[in-house]
Design a protein around this motif. Structure first.
Motif, mmCIF file in Angstrom:
data_model
loop_
_atom_site.group_PDB
_atom_site.id
_atom_site.type_symbol
_atom_site.label_atom_id
_atom_site.label_comp_id
_atom_site.label_asym_id
_atom_site.label_seq_id
_atom_site.Cartn_x
_atom_site.Cartn_y
_atom_site.Cartn_z
ATOM 1 N N MET A 1 22.069 -4.531 101.374
ATOM 2 C CA MET A 1 22.604 -4.535 100.238
ATOM 3 C C MET A 1 21.674 -5.047 99.188
ATOM 4 N N SER A 2 21.562 -4.585 98.128
ATOM 5 C CA SER A 2 20.454 -5.139 97.119
ATOM 6 C C SER A 2 21.218 -5.882 96.227
ATOM 7 N N ALA A 3 20.872 -6.904 95.691
ATOM 8 C CA ALA A 3 21.223 -8.094 94.661
ATOM 9 C C ALA A 3 21.503 -7.509 93.415
ATOM 10 N N THR A 4 22.214 -7.640 92.636
ATOM 11 C CA THR A 4 22.505 -7.261 91.282
ATOM 12 C C THR A 4 21.310 -7.620 90.428
ATOM 13 N N PRO A 5 20.730 -7.216 89.537
ATOM 14 C CA PRO A 5 19.675 -7.621 88.913
ATOM 15 C C PRO A 5 20.069 -8.479 87.731
ATOM 16 N N SER A 6 19.529 -9.528 87.367
ATOM 17 C CA SER A 6 20.028 -10.621 86.012
ATOM 18 C C SER A 6 19.624 -9.497 84.837
ATOM 19 N N VAL A 7 20.091 -9.582 83.698
ATOM 20 C CA VAL A 7 20.019 -9.032 82.548
ATOM 21 C C VAL A 7 18.545 -9.717 82.078
ATOM 22 N N ASN A 8 17.736 -9.036 81.650
ATOM 23 C CA ASN A 8 16.359 -9.483 80.894
ATOM 24 C C ASN A 8 15.979 -8.175 79.977
ATOM 25 N N GLY A 9 15.003 -8.285 79.237
ATOM 26 C CA GLY A 9 14.551 -7.251 78.403
ATOM 27 C C GLY A 9 14.216 -5.896 79.195
ATOM 28 N N GLN A 10 13.807 -6.018 80.258
ATOM 29 C CA GLN A 10 13.379 -4.709 80.903
ATOM 30 C C GLN A 10 14.923 -3.871 81.411
ATOM 31 N N ILE A 11 15.761 -4.714 81.751
ATOM 32 C CA ILE A 11 17.038 -4.026 82.019
ATOM 33 C C ILE A 11 17.934 -3.559 80.557
ATOM 34 N N ILE A 12 18.014 -4.459 79.710
ATOM 35 C CA ILE A 12 18.154 -3.988 78.425
ATOM 36 C C ILE A 12 17.390 -2.760 77.810
ATOM 37 N N GLY A 13 16.214 -2.834 77.972
ATOM 38 C CA GLY A 13 15.554 -1.632 77.536
ATOM 39 C C GLY A 13 15.835 -0.383 78.098
ATOM 40 N N GLN A 14 15.712 -0.306 79.503
ATOM 41 C CA GLN A 14 16.175 0.737 80.417
ATOM 42 C C GLN A 14 17.387 1.325 79.900
ATOM 43 N N ALA A 15 18.463 0.407 79.481
ATOM 44 C CA ALA A 15 20.002 1.019 79.145
ATOM 45 C C ALA A 15 19.638 1.541 77.859
ATOM 46 N N HIS A 16 18.936 0.920 76.973
ATOM 47 C CA HIS A 16 19.009 1.501 75.711
ATOM 48 C C HIS A 16 18.179 2.646 75.665
ATOM 49 N N TYR A 17 17.097 2.804 76.491
ATOM 50 C CA TYR A 17 16.357 4.239 76.183
ATOM 51 C C TYR A 17 17.257 5.472 76.899
ATOM 52 N N ALA A 18 18.019 4.727 78.062
ATOM 53 C CA ALA A 18 18.724 5.907 78.696
ATOM 54 C C ALA A 18 19.701 6.457 77.855
ATOM 55 N N THR A 19 20.563 5.459 77.457
ATOM 56 C CA THR A 19 21.755 6.013 76.383
ATOM 57 C C THR A 19 21.251 6.462 74.966
ATOM 58 N N ARG A 20 20.132 6.085 74.393
ATOM 59 C CA ARG A 20 19.477 6.862 73.440
ATOM 60 C C ARG A 20 19.108 8.185 73.703
ATOM 61 N N ALA A 21 18.369 8.459 74.645
ATOM 62 C CA ALA A 21 18.320 9.840 75.160
ATOM 63 C C ALA A 21 19.405 10.680 75.251
ATOM 64 N N VAL A 22 20.509 10.275 75.800
ATOM 65 C CA VAL A 22 21.661 10.901 75.859
ATOM 66 C C VAL A 22 22.149 11.120 74.336
ATOM 67 N N LEU A 23 22.137 10.183 73.406
ATOM 68 C CA LEU A 23 22.526 10.373 71.921
ATOM 69 C C LEU A 23 21.674 11.309 71.304
ATOM 70 N N GLU A 24 20.133 11.298 71.751
ATOM 71 C CA GLU A 24 19.540 12.567 71.029
ATOM 72 C C GLU A 24 19.742 13.823 71.280
ATOM 73 N N ARG A 25 20.019 13.933 72.817
ATOM 74 C CA ARG A 25 20.381 15.177 73.005
ATOM 75 C C ARG A 25 21.393 15.554 72.410
#
Length: 147
Positions: A1-25
């Motif tokens: 089982m993998s550990a849940t990653p801590s929140v950091n800039g990379q995690i926040i950025g990935q969420a931002h870009y993924a949701t923005r891509a959905v919105l832009e579609r």
């Protein structure tokens, strides 16, 4: 089982870009850019005409863009017939009927997307994430203000 990653800039950025891509579609279906959608939403808030300077300030503060870019976005929306200057008061901008229709269509589409992305997440987790992200945003804005 993998550990849940801590929140950091990379995690926040990935969420931002993924949701923005959905919105832009979604936005692409109406030929609307992300910046234009932000301007339409800001103009639609509370249903009344907005001071042009206030819209520009909101866009520059939210999107971290130059005032010239914000003015260009407003000009694009006016050229498309989605916003207009208030007759007799060129310092104020309002949505046209077409602009209101587009903004409402976007809002409905965003509600559907939001339900799919967040709907089954625990309320307490969403509240905690909201608090953390609000604080990170405030700190980043403070850093930018000090530069």
């Amino acid at each position: 089982m993998s550990a849940t990653p801590s929140v950091n800039g990379q995690i926040i950025g990935q969420a931002h870009y993924a949701t923005r891509a959905v919105l832009e579609r979604l936005l692409a279906t109406t030929g609307t850019t992300f910046h234009q959608s932000v301007a339409l939403n800001a103009t639609a808030d509370h249903g009344a005409a907005k001071e042009r300077a206030g819209l520009v300030d909101r866009m520059t503060g939210t999107l971290k863009i130059d005032a010239e870019v914000a003015e260009t976005v407003l000009a694009e929306l006016a050229a498309a017939g989605l916003v207009e200057e208030v007759p007799g008061d060129t310092a104020r901008i309002a949505l046209t009927a077409a602009g209101r229709e587009r903004q409402e269509a976007h809002r409905a589409g965003i509600a559907e997307i939001t339900a799919r992305l967040y709907g089954d997440l625990p309320t307490a987790d969403l509240a905690a994430a909201g608090r953390v992200l609000t604080e990170v945003t405030a700190r980043a804005n403070a850093v930018l203000a000090g530069i």
